[in-house]
Scaffold this motif. Structure first.
Motif, PDB file in Angstrom:
ATOM      1  N   LYS A  32       0.833  -1.201   0.000  1.00 40.75           N
ATOM      2  CA  LYS A  32       0.000   0.000   0.000  1.00 40.75           C
ATOM      3  C   LYS A  32       0.869   1.252   0.000  1.00 40.75           C
ATOM      4  N   ARG A  33       1.876   1.267   0.846  1.00 42.70           N
ATOM      5  CA  ARG A  33       2.783   2.422   0.935  1.00 42.70           C
ATOM      6  C   ARG A  33       3.443   2.729  -0.403  1.00 42.70           C
ATOM      7  N   ASN A  34       3.737   1.693  -1.169  1.00 39.30           N
ATOM      8  CA  ASN A  34       4.406   1.858  -2.460  1.00 39.30           C
ATOM      9  C   ASN A  34       3.439   2.035  -3.628  1.00 39.30           C
ATOM     10  N   GLY A  35       2.141   2.173  -3.345  1.00 36.66           N
ATOM     11  CA  GLY A  35       1.179   2.424  -4.404  1.00 36.66           C
ATOM     12  C   GLY A  35       0.634   1.188  -5.070  1.00 36.66           C
ATOM     13  N   ILE A  36       0.720   0.050  -4.390  1.00 34.15           N
ATOM     14  CA  ILE A  36       0.305  -1.223  -4.970  1.00 34.15           C
ATOM     15  C   ILE A  36      -0.958  -1.717  -4.278  1.00 34.15           C
ATOM     16  N   TYR A  37      -2.007  -1.948  -5.059  1.00 33.72           N
ATOM     17  CA  TYR A  37      -3.289  -2.422  -4.542  1.00 33.72           C
ATOM     18  C   TYR A  37      -3.229  -3.934  -4.311  1.00 33.72           C
ATOM     19  N   VAL A  38      -4.282  -4.468  -3.692  1.00 38.44           N
ATOM     20  CA  VAL A  38      -4.305  -5.867  -3.274  1.00 38.44           C
ATOM     21  C   VAL A  38      -5.564  -6.548  -3.795  1.00 38.44           C
ATOM     22  N   ASN A  39      -5.391  -7.797  -4.214  1.00 37.08           N
ATOM     23  CA  ASN A  39      -6.482  -8.689  -4.608  1.00 37.08           C
ATOM     24  C   ASN A  39      -6.403  -9.913  -3.700  1.00 37.08           C
ATOM     25  N   LEU A  40      -7.412 -10.102  -2.844  1.00 32.31           N
ATOM     26  CA  LEU A  40      -7.429 -11.225  -1.916  1.00 32.31           C
ATOM     27  C   LEU A  40      -8.321 -12.341  -2.444  1.00 32.31           C
ATOM     28  N   ASN A  41      -7.764 -13.550  -2.529  1.00 31.87           N
ATOM     29  CA  ASN A  41      -8.519 -14.732  -2.960  1.00 31.87           C
ATOM     30  C   ASN A  41      -9.001 -15.489  -1.728  1.00 31.87           C
ATOM     31  N   LEU A  42     -10.270 -15.866  -1.727  1.00 32.40           N
ATOM     32  CA  LEU A  42     -10.843 -16.517  -0.552  1.00 32.40           C
ATOM     33  C   LEU A  42     -10.697 -18.035  -0.570  1.00 32.40           C
ATOM     34  N   LEU A  43     -11.038 -18.678  -1.684  1.00 34.17           N
ATOM     35  CA  LEU A  43     -10.951 -20.137  -1.759  1.00 34.17           C
ATOM     36  C   LEU A  43     -10.141 -20.517  -2.987  1.00 34.17           C
ATOM     37  N   VAL A  44      -8.987 -21.126  -2.747  1.00 31.90           N
ATOM     38  CA  VAL A  44      -8.124 -21.535  -3.851  1.00 31.90           C
ATOM     39  C   VAL A  44      -7.775 -23.017  -3.735  1.00 31.90           C
ATOM     40  N   SER A  45      -7.167 -23.406  -2.616  1.00 28.59           N
ATOM     41  CA  SER A  45      -6.699 -24.796  -2.512  1.00 28.59           C
ATOM     42  C   SER A  45      -6.836 -25.342  -1.098  1.00 28.59           C
ATOM     43  N   ARG A  46      -7.802 -24.855  -0.364  1.00 24.69           N
ATOM     44  CA  ARG A  46      -7.997 -25.284   1.029  1.00 24.69           C
ATOM     45  C   ARG A  46      -8.443 -26.749   1.084  1.00 24.69           C
ATOM     46  N   PRO A  47      -7.758 -27.577   1.824  1.00 27.50           N
ATOM     47  CA  PRO A  47      -8.133 -28.999   1.900  1.00 27.50           C
ATOM     48  C   PRO A  47      -9.121 -29.256   3.038  1.00 27.50           C
ATOM     49  N   PHE A  48     -10.379 -28.915   2.825  1.00 31.16           N
ATOM     50  CA  PHE A  48     -11.404 -29.162   3.831  1.00 31.16           C
ATOM     51  C   PHE A  48     -11.313 -30.610   4.331  1.00 31.16           C
ATOM     52  N   ASN A  49     -11.627 -30.829   5.614  1.00 34.72           N
ATOM     53  CA  ASN A  49     -11.536 -32.189   6.147  1.00 34.72           C
ATOM     54  C   ASN A  49     -12.617 -32.439   7.193  1.00 34.72           C
ATOM     55  N   ALA A  50     -12.615 -33.635   7.735  1.00 35.74           N
ATOM     56  CA  ALA A  50     -13.643 -34.009   8.701  1.00 35.74           C
ATOM     57  C   ALA A  50     -13.534 -33.190   9.979  1.00 35.74           C
ATOM     58  N   ALA A  51     -12.318 -32.787  10.335  1.00 36.70           N
ATOM     59  CA  ALA A  51     -12.141 -31.973  11.540  1.00 36.70           C
ATOM     60  C   ALA A  51     -12.792 -30.600  11.402  1.00 36.70           C
ATOM     61  N   ASP A  52     -13.107 -30.202  10.194  1.00 36.75           N
ATOM     62  CA  ASP A  52     -13.829 -28.940   9.974  1.00 36.75           C
ATOM     63  C   ASP A  52     -15.322 -29.086  10.267  1.00 36.75           C
ATOM     64  N   GLY A  53     -15.772 -30.318  10.529  1.00 33.12           N
ATOM     65  CA  GLY A  53     -17.180 -30.554  10.782  1.00 33.12           C
ATOM     66  C   GLY A  53     -17.923 -31.137   9.604  1.00 33.12           C
ATOM     67  N   LEU A  54     -17.211 -31.538   8.576  1.00 33.42           N
ATOM     68  CA  LEU A  54     -17.833 -32.143   7.399  1.00 33.42           C
ATOM     69  C   LEU A  54     -17.832 -33.661   7.525  1.00 33.42           C
ATOM     70  N   PRO A  55     -18.691 -34.360   6.767  1.00 33.36           N
ATOM     71  CA  PRO A  55     -18.663 -35.823   6.794  1.00 33.36           C
ATOM     72  C   PRO A  55     -17.280 -36.356   6.454  1.00 33.36           C
ATOM     73  N   ALA A  56     -16.922 -37.475   7.043  1.00 33.91           N
ATOM     74  CA  ALA A  56     -15.590 -38.053   6.841  1.00 33.91           C
ATOM     75  C   ALA A  56     -15.303 -38.335   5.376  1.00 33.91           C
ATOM     76  N   GLU A  57     -16.356 -38.564   4.595  1.00 38.60           N
ATOM     77  CA  GLU A  57     -16.165 -38.878   3.165  1.00 38.60           C
ATOM     78  C   GLU A  57     -15.493 -37.745   2.404  1.00 38.60           C
ATOM     79  N   ILE A  58     -15.494 -36.536   2.947  1.00 41.33           N
ATOM     80  CA  ILE A  58     -14.858 -35.411   2.257  1.00 41.33           C
ATOM     81  C   ILE A  58     -13.374 -35.702   2.004  1.00 41.33           C
ATOM     82  N   GLU A  59     -12.778 -36.511   2.865  1.00 45.16           N
ATOM     83  CA  GLU A  59     -11.349 -36.779   2.743  1.00 45.16           C
ATOM     84  C   GLU A  59     -11.031 -37.861   1.716  1.00 45.16           C
TER      85      GLU A  59
END
Length: 862
Positions: free
Chosen positions: A128-155
């Motif tokens: 920001k200080r150098n004049g450069i803007y930011v693009n934030l990506n929310l979901l790219v390669s997150r490995p959701f798993n059963a510990a997140d509260g999803l069915p075990a089959e997600i893994e």
């Protein structure tokens, strides 16, 4: 190259922000956001305040997004020097710190690591200080798993396939909303603002390269665990009940109940008579043989198999093909293709139905298949989109590695369609989900309903995430969903902007995805293709929406790679796009001073790519290349889109080409789609024939010349930017008084040479010009596997990177007495004076070449 090749070391320092003609940092807004929010204007372009703004960006990924604080300051300053004014934060979510944002030492994926956040905060503050803007990506390669509260089959499925579930499964969607909330409401202590509040956070992307329709077309929905498919089937049947009410009405709407298979269209389909009616093709260096034996699956005893043995690969996978031509096929008629296949090692090949004559187009069916060492049956039912009296069933992409492939029991027959099976009823929710590989078995109206359901389900997802960001989290950024190509123009046009991606000769992995040893990057230049990747990007633009290309590259070790960002910038400006990004600046953790080309994508240490960035930024961000005068707009409403999806593939969803616009139109005019309500009033205009083989932009500033086969060349001729890209060696290019004459090069005359006025007017004096000249590049002791230079496996060589010194004569329309020139060092500083000679008429002539041991030069005129 051979040991005697005239290459010399050239390394751009990772921490260089020195002033000079190559420093564009003064072109940036400091701090980023000083004029307020970036917004999408009514004309479909980005604005800050009342000022139109374009973006030239880079991606940072994995550990590259979390530099140490002492490094972050230098990296941000260096990016600004090269004119980079936006950074896309990508792949933050796959790994734990230090290679990602996720918390260490926990089973779930729901928390951020405090040190990762602190490094990210500081880096973004420095950008920001150098004049450069930011693009934030929310979901790219997150490995959701059963510990997140999803069915075990997600893994049981891959990380990318886990993202599909969120399009229709509420618990997975809630996890995505939670991530967005934690990230965007986090307050950056170095700016005092949350990311939702900070005007320097200009863009937020919801879900990288994904869509429900895209996933289904790619066969990935079919393989999801039953626990998730049961939920989707309930939604499908509920949708049908709302639409039709009763099974009888549904059956009436979907039409025919059963169409039996017709007669066999292939001759000698059991290979009893060897190669009769079959054609084995080998092109260029490929070597292949075919033999026949009784090695067949048990169900095919009494027949024979064809064994195709590739003993030498070639530069393109399609250089070995096995097919039967002479088939007559009809558009919009169902066909069933079945066969058995195996290989002597795991292998991917393709099968398609296409023309057996020029221009060799596919006719609506193509599939990639994975072979193992065991016999496996394959069955495809599909509708073709064109009729043809000389079509072929073609097994292709066999030249990518030495291997043996067996085929048996190949059958191609018309028919195989059913509307609603007798056992299916919407009252009890028993109407099956449509499997991609068997969707052709359903009638056209049934297919349309299925795709309408997927379209509406996917739309619900995008709108749920968008409303969460805008209404609940009060995100002021421009929000876009994913790329058009993984989702559709109409779906993405309901958000703030359109995104696209493209790669010229993306790495190809014959055996195992992302195998670091077994890969191919075909070493081809794009100048011999009419636009290459660029028309595909243009065909996805939507009227009234800013157009982004957030990923683009000509991946290493392609030795023609320095053409990439010059061509993207020139034609992006012609198309009047709004943001283009290199993928990527860096993936690496704490490895900034690599001093060599590190991998396929990172450009931060790629000498010939980096030196072209100031030129590309001038063409695109400064606007040296004018937008095309004429815009070709074609309507695409939702129903047309849904119907076109029946003939689409996973990465090639609907675009302007689907409704009649030739891709090469984008080399001459602007191209766009009118979607939604705008599609109702848009009038499709006939497109004038293209002036092939020489495609001249309607401004006259860009020419893509294919007049000489295999010797393509592109010229850029604007008041402030001149360039020759491609096979210019031995030719003379008069670009409105600036004459560029490239010499012989290590790649048969291929090079890029540019002259850019960084200050003032290059034809009037009192100016500072930047000359860049790029050609071949590699690392020291690079481990090329073949003469084609298609792969180095794991052996990327060692520092330093080595480059070719391109020779050229450059004549300026100024008196030689008024011109001075210097060869620049790796920091863009004046190193050695270059003589300026006078032509017979007194003009300034500058001769550049390998003797100056540089890729760039400064010229000062008085």
């Amino acid at each position: 190259m051979a040991q005697s090749s005239p290459l010399f070391p050239f390394v751009l320092p990772w921490d260089d922000a020195a002033p000079g003609v190559t420093n564009l940092s003064a072109w940036l807004h400091k701090p980023a956001g000083k004029f307020g929010r970036v917004r999408a204007g009514a004309d479909g372009h980005y604005y800050v305040g009342n000022q139109r703004m374009r973006f030239f960006g880079v991606n940072v990924c994995f550990g590259g997004a979390f530099p140490r604080k002492e490094h972050a300051e230098k990296i941000a300053a260096r990016m600004a020097k090269f004119g980079i004014n936006v950074v896309r934060f990508h792949h933050l979510d796959m790994q734990t710190f230090p290679s990602g944002i996720r918390a260490r030492n926990v089973a779930h994926t729901r928390d951020f690591d405090p040190e990762a956040l602190d490094r990210l905060d500081y880096f973004i503050a420095q950008l920001k200080r150098n004049g450069i803007y930011v693009n934030l990506n929310l979901l790219v390669s997150r490995p959701f798993n059963a510990a997140d509260g999803l069915p075990a089959e997600i893994e049981s499925i891959g990380w990318k396939e886990r993202h599909i579930v969120g399009f229709f499964y509420a618990p997975a969607l809630e996890l995505q909303k939670e991530y967005a909330r934690k990230l965007l409401t986090h307050r950056n202590p170095y700016t005092g603002l949350t990311y939702a509040e900070d005007p320097a956070v200009a863009f937020v992307e919801i879900n990288n390269e994904n869509g429900l329709i895209h996933a289904w077309l790619g066969n990935d929905v079919d393989t999801l665990p039953r626990v998730f498919l049961s939920d989707l089937q309930q939604q499908w049947n509920a949708w049908l009940r709302r639409r039709y009410g009763t099974t009888d009405k549904l059956r009436q709407a979907w039409g025919v109940r059963q169409e039996a298979l017709g007669a066999e269209l292939l001759v000698n389909n059991d290979f009893a008579r060897g190669t009769e009616r079959w054609t084995l093709e080998q092109h260029e260096r490929a070597k292949v043989t075919v033999t026949f034996s009784e090695d067949v699956p048990p169900s095919l005893r009494g027949t024979k198999s064809a064994r195709i043995v590739v003993t030498q690969t070639s530069s393109q996978a399609w250089h070995v093909q096995f097919n039967q031509p002479g088939l007559k096929v009809q558009a919009e008629r169902p066909y069933t293709l079945t066969f058995w296949a195996k290989a002597d090692k795991p292998l991917n090949i393709s099968v398609n139905v296409g023309q057996a004559h020029e221009p060799w187009q596919q006719l609506g069916f193509s599939a990639s298949i994975t072979l193992t060492t065991e016999w496996k049956p394959f069955r495809f039912v599909f509708n073709l989109n064109q009729s043809d009296d000389n079509a072929r069933v073609n097994f292709s992409d066999l030249a990518q590695q030495t291997a043996s492939v067996w085929l048996a029991g190949v059958s191609f027959r018309p028919g195989g369609v059913v509307g609603l099976d007798a056992s299916e009823r919407i009252e009890n929710g028993s109407v099956s989900l449509f499997q991609r590989s068997r969707s052709g078995e359903r009638t056209a109206e049934a297919q349309r309903d299925w795709l309408r359901f997927l379209w509406e389900t996917e739309d619900n997802y995008w709108q749920a995430m968008y409303r969460t960001l805008k209404d609940d989290l009060k995100v002021g950024s421009v929000v876009f969903g994913t790329i058009v190509g993984c989702s559709t123009p109409n779906l993405q046009a309901k958000l703030d902007a359109i995104d696209t991606h493209a790669y010229w000769q993306h790495p190809h992995f014959p055996s195992r995805p992302w195998d670091p040893e077994d890969w191919i990057v075909y070493n081809r230049t794009m100048v011999n293709e009419a636009g290459g990747t660029l028309p595909g990007l243009a065909l996805r633009r939507v009227v009234g929406k800013p157009h982004n290309v957030t990923e683009y590259n000509h991946p290493a070790p392609n030795t023609f790679g320095s053409e990439g960002f010059l061509l993207l910038a020139a034609y992006g400006a012609l198309q009047d796009w709004d943001a283009i990004y290199a993928f990527s600046y860096c993936h690496r953790s704490d490895d900034w001073d690599a001093r060599r080309i590190p991998n396929f994508f990172d450009i931060d240490q790629h000498p010939t790519k980096m030196v072209t960035l100031p030129v590309a930024v001038a063409m695109f961000v400064r606007g040296d290349v004018k937008p095309a005068q004429q815009q070709v707009v074609v309507p695409l409403n939702q129903e047309t889109e849904v119907d076109a999806l029946r003939r689409s593939s996973a990465w090639q969803l609907v675009h302007a080409g689907s409704v009649g616009v030739p891709g090469v139109t984008a080399l001459r005019h602007r191209v766009a789609l009118a979607t939604g309500s705008a599609a109702q009033t848009a009038q499709a205009r006939p497109v004038a024939p293209m002036d092939s083989p020489r495609y001249v932009a309607d401004t006259g500033e860009l020419v893509w010349d294919l007049s000489h086969k295999g010797r393509g060349v592109i010229t850029v001729n604007t008041p402030k930017s001149k360039a020759v890209i491609g096979y210019g060696g031995g030719k003379r290019f008069d670009l409105s008084g600036v004459i560029i004459e490239p010499g012989a090069t290590l790649q048969d005359g291929w090079c890029t040479v540019s002259v850019t006025a960084m200050e003032g007017d290059m034809t009037a004096g009192n100016s500072r010009l930047l000359i860049t000249a790029t050609g071949y590049a590699e690392n020291t002791n690079m481990g090329w596997k073949s003469a084609e230079r298609n792969s180095v496996g794991r052996n990327w060589g060692s520092p330093p990177s080595l480059v070719e010194g391109v020779s050229a004569r450059i004549t300026l329309p100024l008196s030689a007495a008024r011109v001075q020139a210097w060869a620049l060092d790796e920091r863009g500083q004046r190193r050695t004076p270059v003589p300026v000679q006078a032509t017979p008429d007194g003009k300034a002539l500058i001769t550049i070449g390998a003797q100056w041991k540089t890729l760039w030069y400064e010229v000062e005129t008085r």
